[in-house]
Scaffold this motif. Structure first.
Motif, short mmCIF file in Angstrom:
data_model
loop_
_atom_site.label_atom_id
_atom_site.label_comp_id
_atom_site.label_asym_id
_atom_site.label_seq_id
_atom_site.Cartn_x
_atom_site.Cartn_y
_atom_site.Cartn_z
N LYS A 202 42.01 38.23 -0.92
CA LYS A 202 41.29 38.34 0.35
C LYS A 202 40.09 37.39 0.37
N ILE A 203 39.30 37.38 -0.71
CA ILE A 203 38.14 36.49 -0.79
C ILE A 203 38.58 35.03 -0.73
N ALA A 204 39.70 34.73 -1.41
CA ALA A 204 40.20 33.35 -1.43
C ALA A 204 40.68 32.88 -0.06
N SER A 205 40.96 33.83 0.85
CA SER A 205 41.43 33.46 2.18
C SER A 205 40.28 33.16 3.14
N TYR A 206 39.05 33.46 2.71
CA TYR A 206 37.89 33.22 3.55
C TYR A 206 37.48 31.74 3.49
N ASN A 207 36.70 31.31 4.47
CA ASN A 207 36.17 29.95 4.49
C ASN A 207 35.34 29.72 3.23
N PRO A 208 35.76 28.80 2.35
CA PRO A 208 35.02 28.60 1.09
C PRO A 208 33.58 28.14 1.30
N LYS A 209 33.32 27.45 2.39
CA LYS A 209 31.94 27.04 2.68
C LYS A 209 31.08 28.26 3.01
N ALA A 210 31.69 29.23 3.68
CA ALA A 210 30.96 30.46 4.03
C ALA A 210 30.67 31.29 2.78
N THR A 211 31.67 31.41 1.88
CA THR A 211 31.44 32.21 0.67
C THR A 211 30.42 31.54 -0.24
#
Length: 254
Positions: A202-211
């Motif tokens: 789930k975390i990996a599916s988020y915008n990496p710039k946002a995380t």
């Protein structure tokens, strides 16, 4: 080949999820060389564009981490050796807090001392019911000085002080969850492994710039730790040379 006495550390990346797995025959404790390798692994994964999230785990189904190597602690003979020894966890904690990628902790069993520091430096921890915690440092003549900032940040100063003064007492996983160290606690290891994989995906599916920005915001105000944790390492190193501590270590060994 790296001798087994120095422990093991493996990194695997799949579908933008990196997994770091460490191990040591002495309840997954950390000799200095293994701490150096762990800090380097976080630094490298931080700069790897194909990694979006990191899972930190240890070998086996029992102890998550027994802290720093007891064998190395007992042979410290001068201030410089003491500073080097206690700087190991300081460097790992700093590598974890400056890592650009969110770090998920898989805490499958008991964790002591520096292991509690590792769990606290993770951005999100999932654990099993057997993942009790203890800060035993005062009982052998030193103190959890290096890990104090990161543990207090995670669970609050009052809970940190409870752990510190109750140096011989285990606190169970639900106590650790109540204080904020663990986000979720599971009855079985299989449940933990299933859920941490789903959560990492789930975390990996988020915008990496946002995380990455979220990670930076979450650790604001800790920039001075680069110097602070080394200062704390010197305090611990000096205490390790005291007669009180040396006698305490001998009693512990017997």
């Amino acid at each position: 080949m790296i001798p087994r006495s120095n422990g093991s550390l493996y990194t695997h990346t799949e579908n933008n999820i990196a997994t770091i797995e460490f191990g040591h025959d002495a309840s997954n404790s950390f000799p200095s060389i293994l701490l150096t390798r762990l800090a380097k692994a976080f630094d490298e994964l931080s700069e790897n564009p194909s990694v979006y999230v990191i899972i930190l785990k240890s070998e086996g189904d029992r102890a998550f981490c027994a802290g720093a190597s007891f064998d190395e602690l007992t042979v410290i003979s001068n201030i410089e050796e003491g500073k080097h020894f206690f700087s190991g966890f300081a460097n790992v904690i700093n590598a974890m807090r400056t890592c650009k990628k969110p770090i998920l902790g898989r805490i499958q069993g008991k964790t002591v001392g520096g292991g509690v520091g590792l769990a606290s430096a993770c951005d999100y921890c999932l654990a099993t019911e057997t993942a009790s915690i203890k800060l035993s440092e005062l009982s052998i003549g030193i103190g959890p000085f290096v890990i104090e900032p990161v543990v207090s940040r995670k669970i609050g100063r009052a809970a940190f002080e409870t752990l510190t003064w109750d140096a011989s007492q285990w606190k169970n996983a639900y106590w650790a969850k109540e204080k904020g160290l663990y986000a979720r606690v599971f009855e079985t290891l299989s449940e933990l492994d299933k859920e941490i994989q789903l959560f990492a995906e789930k975390i990996a599916s988020y915008n990496p710039k946002a995380t990455q920005q979220m990670k930076k915001v979450s650790w604001q105000g800790t920039e001075h730790w680069q110097e602070l944790l080394i200062e704390r390492a010197i305090i611990s190193g000096e205490l390790a040379l005291s007669e009180f501590t040396k006698n305490g270590l001998e009693k512990f060994k017997k």
